[in-house]
Design a protein around this motif. Structure first.
Motif, PDB file in Angstrom:
ATOM      1  N   PHE A   1       0.857  -1.184   0.000  1.00  0.00           N
ATOM      2  CA  PHE A   1       0.000   0.000   0.000  1.00  0.00           C
ATOM      3  C   PHE A   1       0.892   1.232   0.000  1.00  0.00           C
ATOM      4  O   PHE A   1       1.947   1.256   0.638  1.00  0.00           O
ATOM      5  N   ARG A   2       0.411   2.261  -0.698  1.00  0.00           N
ATOM      6  CA  ARG A   2       1.189   3.500  -0.731  1.00  0.00           C
ATOM      7  C   ARG A   2       1.201   4.157   0.640  1.00  0.00           C
ATOM      8  O   ARG A   2       2.215   4.674   1.099  1.00  0.00           O
ATOM      9  N   ASN A   3       0.045   4.178   1.271  1.00  0.00           N
ATOM     10  CA  ASN A   3      -0.068   4.714   2.628  1.00  0.00           C
ATOM     11  C   ASN A   3      -0.910   3.744   3.435  1.00  0.00           C
ATOM     12  O   ASN A   3      -1.999   3.354   3.016  1.00  0.00           O
ATOM     13  N   LEU A   4      -0.401   3.357   4.589  1.00  0.00           N
ATOM     14  CA  LEU A   4      -1.126   2.425   5.439  1.00  0.00           C
ATOM     15  C   LEU A   4      -0.999   2.878   6.873  1.00  0.00           C
ATOM     16  O   LEU A   4       0.087   3.226   7.341  1.00  0.00           O
ATOM     17  N   ALA A   5      -2.127   2.889   7.574  1.00  0.00           N
ATOM     18  CA  ALA A   5      -2.136   3.297   8.989  1.00  0.00           C
ATOM     19  C   ALA A   5      -2.975   2.299   9.768  1.00  0.00           C
ATOM     20  O   ALA A   5      -4.006   1.815   9.279  1.00  0.00           O
ATOM     21  N   LEU A   6      -2.489   1.979  10.986  1.00  0.00           N
ATOM     22  CA  LEU A   6      -3.186   1.043  11.869  1.00  0.00           C
ATOM     23  C   LEU A   6      -3.652   1.809  13.095  1.00  0.00           C
ATOM     24  O   LEU A   6      -2.877   2.550  13.724  1.00  0.00           O
ATOM     25  N   TYR A   7      -4.932   1.634  13.444  1.00  0.00           N
ATOM     26  CA  TYR A   7      -5.532   2.316  14.586  1.00  0.00           C
ATOM     27  C   TYR A   7      -6.078   1.275  15.538  1.00  0.00           C
ATOM     28  O   TYR A   7      -6.526   0.185  15.120  1.00  0.00           O
ATOM     29  N   SER A   8      -6.048   1.622  16.824  1.00  0.00           N
ATOM     30  CA  SER A   8      -6.657   0.759  17.825  1.00  0.00           C
ATOM     31  C   SER A   8      -8.166   0.931  17.777  1.00  0.00           C
ATOM     32  O   SER A   8      -8.693   1.795  17.076  1.00  0.00           O
ATOM     33  N   ALA A   9      -8.881   0.129  18.563  1.00  0.00           N
ATOM     34  CA  ALA A   9     -10.334   0.228  18.619  1.00  0.00           C
ATOM     35  C   ALA A   9     -10.770   1.572  19.174  1.00  0.00           C
ATOM     36  O   ALA A   9     -11.869   2.051  18.883  1.00  0.00           O
ATOM     37  N   ASP A  10      -9.882   2.226  19.990  1.00  0.00           N
ATOM     38  CA  ASP A  10     -10.215   3.536  20.544  1.00  0.00           C
ATOM     39  C   ASP A  10      -9.853   4.670  19.603  1.00  0.00           C
ATOM     40  O   ASP A  10     -10.050   5.850  19.939  1.00  0.00           O
TER      41      ASP A  10
END
Length: 477
Positions: free
Chosen positions: A116-125
């Motif tokens: 992916f060119r841009n990928l971000a991972l976020y928590s459930a919060d």
């Protein structure tokens, strides 16, 4: 004459082709924008599908890690760099990945599919674990398989163009097809424009030739009428104009012939009488003088009537307008009228309404009209006969009606009664006298009074002539 600018055919071609070009270009732009919009939606759908596959693999990885380490938390995935996600998906632990991050390994996955060119991972919060914030992102949830609890979210940027080489090839092929279709549409539009322009130019040229012939005095023009458009209506108008001009030319020729005949008759008599006097065949006595004066009076009447009719046609007849009560005015005219009827061997009647009727008129011109119509009845009604003068109010009009007894006038000849120099018997022997211009002059006087003059069959068996004028109101004396 030197031609300036484009011809009509080229103007029509440019106009039609220009409109077609604008429509085709607008269509191409619309299709291109629509394709780009839908192509980007297609790419977004593909990106979402890949994100969902990645979310499932991350959820599986998280489940295996919790089985190994009960204290393992989802937030620990934030220690990973974006490039290590593929190794996590291959089943490596964080420690194993850290040890082998410098050693290239095959993880069994297609790196292009999960790149992916841009990928971000976020928590459930909603806390950012790795990557960076993305505006207008594509987002999918990472859900624990057994419990269905949302563990976190994955986000990536929306694609603004082809992601893979095959996507770019497909886009280029579609753009080329659109341009080819647009070029073909332009060629068809140009061909149709040329055909329509040629057809319209032929029709306009036909109309142009017809108008030039009319201007040159050739009134036998007949333009073909095809279709129901404006050019067909114009062709019908030109044909109507040609018929009117033909009729006017025929009337002018007939009028000149009639004038020549009307002048020739008294002049011939005068010439014959003067030659007889010169040769001594006749003697200049009172009877001869009366004959000569009678012919001169006829010539004078004809010239005066022609002059008055010309003034009426030019609108230069002068009128002295004033309120006029017709009841009293007719009673003043009646002695003269009844005396003329008595001399002609006719029984005269006057019918007046009880309520006086008033109009705005020129008494002298109205008297001239009445005398001409009355004299016409005296001249053509057989004795013993009847003649009637009636004043009436019909609806919103004041009517002055003169009707006489036999002989009548054929219905087909009614329309010609007010034509110049017309006599119903069709001869020019002057048996009945008159110049043949009186009723034509009467019609002009009626029109000047905002009225109409009509001829119909009389209830007495002869002719009825009705002068109808607008009624400004009924007043009492």
């Amino acid at each position: 004459m030197k031609k300036l600018g484009l011809s009509t055919g080229w103007q029509l071609f440019v106009a039609i082709a220009g409109v077609a070009l604008i429509l085709v270009m607008a269509t191409l732009v619309g299709i291109r924008l629509y394709f780009i919009h839908n192509f980007n939606n297609y790419l977004s759908a593909q990106e979402t599908q890949r994100m969902q596959e990645l979310a499932v693999l991350i959820a599986d990885y998280y489940e295996r890690q919790t089985e190994r380490d009960a204290d393992f938390r989802f937030e620990q995935l934030g220690e990973l760099e974006r490039g290590g996600v593929r190794r996590l998906l291959a089943g490596l632990s964080i420690a194993q990945w850290r040890e082998s991050r410098q050693q290239p390994q095959s993880d069994g996955l297609d790196p292009r599919r999960l790149s992916f060119r841009n990928l971000a991972l976020y928590s459930a919060d909603g806390d950012l674990l790795f990557g960076r914030d993305i505006n207008d992102p594509i987002q999918v949830s990472i859900v624990e398989p057994d419990s269905g609890v949302t563990l976190g979210y994955l986000r990536t940027g929306r694609p603004q163009g082809p992601l893979q080489p095959i996507d770019e090839v497909f886009q280029q092929q579609q753009m080329a097809a659109i341009l080819l279709a647009g070029f073909a549409a332009l060629l068809v539009a140009a061909l149709v424009a040329a055909i329509l322009a040629r057809r319209l130019r032929r029709r306009v040229s036909t109309l142009t030739r017809a108008t030039r012939r009319l201007a040159a005095g050739a009134y036998d023009v007949e333009v073909p009428q095809q279709g129901r458009d404006e050019l067909t209506a114009l062709a019908a108008d030109i044909n109507a104009l040609a018929r009117t001009l033909r009729a006017a030319a025929g009337q002018r020729q007939a009028f000149m012939a009639d004038i020549a005949h009307e002048l020739r008759t008294p002049l011939t008599i005068l010439q014959a009488e003067l030659e007889a006097l010169e040769d001594g065949i006749r003697h200049l006595d009172a009877q001869e003088m009366g004959l000569l004066q009678g012919q001169v009076r006829q010539l004078t009447q004809l010239v005066d009537d022609l002059h008055m009719l010309a003034d009426a046609d030019a609108g230069s007849l002068r009128y002295q307008w004033q309120p006029l009560t017709l009841n009293g005015w007719l009673q003043e005219q009646w002695p003269v009228l009844s005396h003329q009827a008595e001399q002609a061997g006719l029984k005269a009647r006057l019918k007046l309404p009880l309520q006086p009727l008033s109009i705005k008129a020129d008494p002298q011109r109205l008297q001239q009209l009445l005398m001409n119509v009355w004299s016409n009845s005296m001249r053509y009604t057989d004795a013993p006969g009847e003649v009637e003068l009636e004043l009436a109010q019909v609806d919103n009009a004041v009517q002055l009606i003169v009707r006489d007894s036999a002989p009548g006038v054929a219905e087909s000849a009614m329309k010609d009664i007010f034509r110049r120099l017309y006599r119903e018997e069709g001869s020019r022997n002057r048996r009945s006298g008159g110049s043949g211009l009186g009723l034509a002059i009467c019609e002009r006087i009626a029109q000047a009074h905002a009225g109409t003059l009509t001829a119909t069959q009389s209830a007495l068996g002869g002719l009825q002539i009705c002068l109808s004028m607008p009624d400004p109101g009924v007043t009492s004396q």
